[in-house]
Motif scaffolding. Structure first.
Motif: not given
Length: 179
Positions: A140-160
């Motif tokens: 599901n392309e919108p789900v895929m897109h938003d998952a990448v965005v969320a994962c990148r944001e979570a990287f910046d906030v904590h998992w990086g």
């Protein structure tokens, strides 16, 4: 016309080389964490020390995007999945699981030192990456897109930061030294 343009932007982002390279590194990391007990301890640590820097770099190379929807991304990792990875790593590392970490609050280091655990650190990263990988498996392309965005944001906030802490904790284990 707006829907066409939004779809084109979304597809352009999720099928970009940088996004595919990131998702591939994320999937490889998940697989290595899930199959920890199938590897020799030193071999597993060495593979992690090679893969985690690639994951960090691939994440940093992602372009900034905004989510297509206002919904929170779907979570796929269950508590059982998380605990399976956590326990597998904990059993593999044994007494070497614990490490001292400097508390970081919004990028500011303090004098507060705490005991952290490689297993917990990596299981937290796993949860973010596995949710991303599962979103991509949905197709599901919108789900895929938003998952990448969320994962990148979570990287910046904590998992990086957690990824970097795990590297620092794993380094002496690979060398069989104490730092």
């Amino acid at each position: 016309m707006r829907d066409f343009f939004d779809n084109w932007l979304m597809q352009n982002f999720i099928y970009r080389d940088s996004t595919i390279a990131f998702v591939t590194a994320a999937a490889q990391t998940c697989l290595l964490l899930e199959k920890v007990q199938e590897h020799d301890r030193s071999e597993w640590i060495e593979q992690l020390l090679r893969l985690l820097p690639v994951l960090y770099l691939r994440t940093r190379l992602l372009d900034s995007e905004t989510a297509m929807t206002e919904d929170e991304p779907q979570r796929f990792v269950t508590e059982e999945d998380y605990n399976f990875v956590l326990v597998g790593i904990r059993e593999t590392l044994g007494s070497d699981d614990a490490y001292l970490d400097v508390f970081v609050d919004q990028g500011v280091y303090t004098d507060e030192v705490q005991t952290s655990y490689i297993s917990e650190t990596l299981a937290d990263i796993y949860q973010e990456l596995k949710d991303l990988a599962a979103a991509f498996q949905s197709g599901n392309e919108p789900v895929m897109h938003d998952a990448v965005v969320a994962c990148r944001e979570a990287f910046d906030v904590h998992w990086g930061q957690k990824l970097l802490a795990a590297l620092r904790a794993l380094h002496p284990l690979a060398l069989n030294t104490d730092l």
